[in-house]
Design a protein around this motif. Structure first.
Motif, mmCIF file in Angstrom:
data_model
loop_
_atom_site.group_PDB
_atom_site.id
_atom_site.type_symbol
_atom_site.label_atom_id
_atom_site.label_comp_id
_atom_site.label_asym_id
_atom_site.label_seq_id
_atom_site.Cartn_x
_atom_site.Cartn_y
_atom_site.Cartn_z
ATOM 1 N N ALA A 74 0.842 -1.196 0.000
ATOM 2 C CA ALA A 74 0.000 0.000 0.000
ATOM 3 C C ALA A 74 0.877 1.246 0.000
ATOM 4 C CB ALA A 74 -0.914 0.002 1.225
ATOM 5 N N ASN A 75 0.667 2.094 -0.982
ATOM 6 C CA ASN A 75 1.439 3.329 -1.090
ATOM 7 C C ASN A 75 0.651 4.323 -1.929
ATOM 8 O OD1 ASN A 75 3.502 4.903 -3.079
ATOM 9 N ND2 ASN A 75 4.322 4.794 -0.991
ATOM 10 N N ALA A 76 0.747 5.595 -1.582
ATOM 11 C CA ALA A 76 0.002 6.618 -2.312
ATOM 12 C C ALA A 76 0.872 7.492 -3.206
ATOM 13 C CB ALA A 76 -0.766 7.499 -1.326
ATOM 14 N N PHE A 77 2.092 7.835 -2.753
ATOM 15 C CA PHE A 77 2.798 8.933 -3.403
ATOM 16 C C PHE A 77 4.178 8.611 -3.963
ATOM 17 C CE2 PHE A 77 0.310 11.453 -0.040
ATOM 18 C CZ PHE A 77 -0.787 11.576 -0.890
ATOM 19 N N ALA A 78 4.606 7.350 -3.960
ATOM 20 C CA ALA A 78 5.951 7.040 -4.457
ATOM 21 C C ALA A 78 6.122 7.463 -5.912
ATOM 22 C CB ALA A 78 6.252 5.550 -4.303
ATOM 23 N N GLY A 79 5.074 7.339 -6.711
ATOM 24 C CA GLY A 79 5.162 7.741 -8.107
ATOM 25 C C GLY A 79 5.434 9.222 -8.259
ATOM 26 N N CYS A 80 4.881 10.037 -7.350
ATOM 27 C CA CYS A 80 5.079 11.485 -7.395
ATOM 28 C C CYS A 80 6.370 11.913 -6.711
ATOM 29 C CB CYS A 80 3.907 12.203 -6.722
ATOM 30 S SG CYS A 80 2.311 12.013 -7.534
ATOM 31 N N ALA A 82 10.540 15.581 0.573
ATOM 32 C CA ALA A 82 9.990 16.409 -0.510
ATOM 33 C C ALA A 82 9.677 17.804 0.014
ATOM 34 C CB ALA A 82 8.729 15.763 -1.072
ATOM 35 N N SER A 83 9.626 18.764 -0.885
ATOM 36 C CA SER A 83 9.270 20.129 -0.507
ATOM 37 C C SER A 83 7.790 20.191 -0.160
ATOM 38 C CB SER A 83 9.559 21.088 -1.662
ATOM 39 O OG SER A 83 8.646 20.863 -2.729
ATOM 40 N N PRO A 84 7.379 21.179 0.635
ATOM 41 C CA PRO A 84 5.945 21.321 0.947
ATOM 42 C C PRO A 84 5.089 21.434 -0.308
ATOM 43 C CG PRO A 84 7.242 22.706 2.404
ATOM 44 C CD PRO A 84 8.197 22.162 1.374
ATOM 45 N N GLN A 85 5.599 22.115 -1.329
ATOM 46 C CA GLN A 85 4.845 22.263 -2.574
ATOM 47 C C GLN A 85 4.653 20.914 -3.266
ATOM 48 O OE1 GLN A 85 7.528 23.999 -1.689
ATOM 49 N NE2 GLN A 85 6.966 26.176 -1.675
ATOM 50 N N ASP A 86 5.725 20.081 -3.267
ATOM 51 C CA ASP A 86 5.617 18.778 -3.913
ATOM 52 C C ASP A 86 4.678 17.856 -3.142
ATOM 53 O OD1 ASP A 86 7.270 19.493 -5.976
ATOM 54 O OD2 ASP A 86 9.073 18.558 -5.140
ATOM 55 N N VAL A 87 4.713 17.951 -1.814
ATOM 56 C CA VAL A 87 3.808 17.129 -1.005
ATOM 57 C C VAL A 87 2.363 17.516 -1.281
ATOM 58 C CG1 VAL A 87 3.024 16.613 1.341
ATOM 59 C CG2 VAL A 87 5.464 16.636 0.824
ATOM 60 N N LEU A 88 2.088 18.811 -1.325
ATOM 61 C CA LEU A 88 0.723 19.261 -1.587
ATOM 62 C C LEU A 88 0.273 18.843 -2.981
ATOM 63 C CD1 LEU A 88 -1.703 20.760 -0.454
ATOM 64 C CD2 LEU A 88 -0.729 22.889 -1.337
ATOM 65 N N SER A 89 1.172 18.911 -3.961
ATOM 66 C CA SER A 89 0.837 18.462 -5.323
ATOM 67 C C SER A 89 0.533 16.976 -5.336
ATOM 68 C CB SER A 89 1.995 18.769 -6.277
ATOM 69 O OG SER A 89 2.165 20.153 -6.436
ATOM 70 N N ALA A 90 1.320 16.208 -4.584
ATOM 71 C CA ALA A 90 1.068 14.767 -4.504
ATOM 72 C C ALA A 90 -0.282 14.494 -3.860
ATOM 73 C CB ALA A 90 2.188 14.086 -3.717
ATOM 74 N N GLN A 91 -0.595 15.222 -2.801
ATOM 75 C CA GLN A 91 -1.877 15.037 -2.125
ATOM 76 C C GLN A 91 -3.049 15.384 -3.041
ATOM 77 O OE1 GLN A 91 -0.974 17.568 1.239
ATOM 78 N NE2 GLN A 91 -0.687 15.816 2.599
ATOM 79 N N MET A 92 -2.874 16.403 -3.867
ATOM 80 C CA MET A 92 -3.938 16.781 -4.797
ATOM 81 C C MET A 92 -4.034 15.835 -5.985
ATOM 82 S SD MET A 92 -5.953 19.112 -3.889
ATOM 83 C CE MET A 92 -6.769 19.315 -5.474
ATOM 84 N N SER A 93 -2.985 15.043 -6.212
ATOM 85 C CA SER A 93 -2.983 14.155 -7.383
ATOM 86 C C SER A 93 -4.041 13.070 -7.305
ATOM 87 C CB SER A 93 -1.600 13.510 -7.562
ATOM 88 O OG SER A 93 -1.343 12.543 -6.549
ATOM 89 N N VAL A 94 -4.552 12.796 -6.097
ATOM 90 C CA VAL A 94 -5.583 11.765 -5.974
ATOM 91 C C VAL A 94 -6.968 12.296 -6.334
ATOM 92 C CG1 VAL A 94 -4.277 10.559 -4.186
ATOM 93 C CG2 VAL A 94 -6.013 12.213 -3.514
ATOM 94 N N THR A 154 -7.024 23.396 -3.326
ATOM 95 C CA THR A 154 -6.200 22.402 -2.643
ATOM 96 C C THR A 154 -7.078 21.555 -1.734
ATOM 97 O OG1 THR A 154 -5.753 23.752 -0.681
ATOM 98 C CG2 THR A 154 -4.297 24.063 -2.599
ATOM 99 N N ILE A 155 -6.504 20.486 -1.213
ATOM 100 C CA ILE A 155 -7.255 19.654 -0.278
ATOM 101 C C ILE A 155 -7.609 20.458 0.968
ATOM 102 C CG2 ILE A 155 -6.402 17.419 -1.053
ATOM 103 C CD1 ILE A 155 -4.393 17.525 1.274
ATOM 104 N N HIS A 156 -6.751 21.413 1.340
ATOM 105 C CA HIS A 156 -7.053 22.243 2.508
ATOM 106 C C HIS A 156 -8.310 23.087 2.280
ATOM 107 C CE1 HIS A 156 -3.258 20.895 3.921
ATOM 108 N NE2 HIS A 156 -2.508 21.761 3.267
#
Length: 387
Positions: free
Chosen positions: A50-56, A118-130, A142-144
């Motif tokens: 189970a993994n969500a963000f390794a691709g990003c 990862a940078s905060p921007q990259d983390v937020l982009s990964a979170q939004m990728s779903v 954003t998710i926020h």
């Protein structure tokens, strides 16, 4: 169908593991689970990753096959499960179905995530990728801000104070203060929450999660096999998946969380229990408001009554229905793809009497809830003491 058991667990502390790789975290948790059961890698018929963000974040796809080879499982079944925050619960759900139907005998489920580098921007982009990119990629949403919309709607509809909703974080941190694997093992106050910066009005920084790393693993097999091995084990009494519209704007009611209602009710029916019979719940509270809504939509109280449960202490370790007994997403930490497996690990610790200072008295039945995209995808797993 066969009854399915969890016979062992392994996990890392949720933290910023600068010295460890994604694969390293996975292997550490998995080998701990095998060692605790007295098994070797060759005992496994397959692994569920189970993994969500390794691709990003790591630019690594095909994760299950890469990790399987690293563990020496060259000819065994391996599958990656990617469903955002629901990944860990869904991996358990799929493994449960395979073992129950006799497709595989002994399997490992491990959730892993590495976000801190990862940078905060990259983390937020990964979170939004779903989320559905056709709706959100070019809007700046954003998710926020989506969570803030739910938050404001709830406060307006039920005339609830933010300070009361924020108690969800206070309780999480109270429980995490005695949890050795928690990211933030300390207490916080409502006052400190309300003084923390706003990330999307009205949500404060201390009402949501932070990037982190971690891995958690469980070993599952048939109940009959667990008894043969003579290992302490628990039974999976129910595992249910439900889905809702991904786009919040397409839902008839922002607060309905219909997938959560459906999955919970189906799981209760499968396990032949009522919500009042649960000993504890590990729920998905990526924002305080989502924890409050989950209490209501799981049938523990009526609409708008979730904050009363917080204020009355009902979800504390000594309350009528302890919730997030090791700190939940806010304080134990939320390595996204691994959350559902951490919840299962914590259910195992509770039901085998190994939760230490966080032990719920006379724990018999525990439920875990994980979610993707504000309960667009929901997985409910119910665990019971047995034998």
């Amino acid at each position: 169908m066969k009854e399915v058991a969890v016979i062992s667990v392994g996990y890392t502390k949720v933290s910023e593991h600068w010295e460890k790789s994604l694969k390293g975290l996975f292997i550490e948790a998995s080998l701990k689970a095998l060692e605790n059961a007295g098994l070797d890698v060759g005992s496994l018929d397959g692994i569920y990753v189970a993994n969500a963000f390794a691709g990003c974040l790591q630019r690594q796809t095909n994760l299950a096959n890469i990790i399987a080879e690293s563990m020496g499982l060259f000819d065994k079944f391996a599958i990656s499960i990617d469903a955002g925050g629901a990944s860990g619960g869904l991996a358990i759900h799929e493994a449960y179905r395979d073992v129950a139907h006799g497709i595989r005998d002994m399997v490992l489920v491990c959730g892993v995530e590495k976000m801190s580098e990862a940078s905060p921007q990259d983390v937020l982009s990964a979170q939004m990728s779903v989320e559905d990119q056709e709706h959100f990629r070019y809007t700046g949403v954003t998710i926020h801000s989506l969570a803030a919309l739910i938050y404001k709607t709830y406060m307006k509809k039920f005339n609830v104070r933010q300070e009361d909703i924020a108690l969800m974080s206070v309780i999480d941190h109270e429980h995490a203060s005695t949890c050795s694997h928690a990211q933030y093992p300390f207490k916080i106050s409502v006052e400190s929450i309300m003084k923390s910066p706003i990330i999307a009005d009205p949500i404060r920084v201390l009402e949501t999660t932070a990037p982190c790393d971690g891995a958690a693993a469980i070993i599952m097999c048939s109940h009959e096999k667990a008894k043969e091995l003579g290992l302490p084990h628990i039974k999976i009494a129910a595992s249910r998946l439900a889905r809702d519209n991904f786009n919040l704007m397409e839902r008839g009611d922002l607060l309905a969380m219909e997938a959560l209602v459906k999955a919970s009710q189906q799981a209760y029916n499968d396990a032949k229990i009522k919500p009042s019979e649960l000993s504890f719940i590990e729920l998905y509270d990526d924002y305080t408001i989502m924890g409050v809504l989950a209490l209501e939509r799981m049938g523990l109280c009526g609409p708008g009554e979730g904050v009363k449960m917080l204020k009355d202490g009902e979800i504390s370790l000594r309350g009528s229905i302890p919730v997030n007994t090791f700190g939940g997403l806010k304080a134990r930490g939320a390595p996204t793809g691994a959350v559902g497996v951490y919840q299962a690990v914590e259910a195992f610790l509770q039901l085998t009497g190994n939760a230490g200072a966080n032990q719920v008295k006379n724990a018999r039945i525990g439920m875990t809830h994980c979610s993707c995209c504000f309960n667009s995808v929901v997985v409910i797993n119910i665990f019971e003491v047995c034998c």
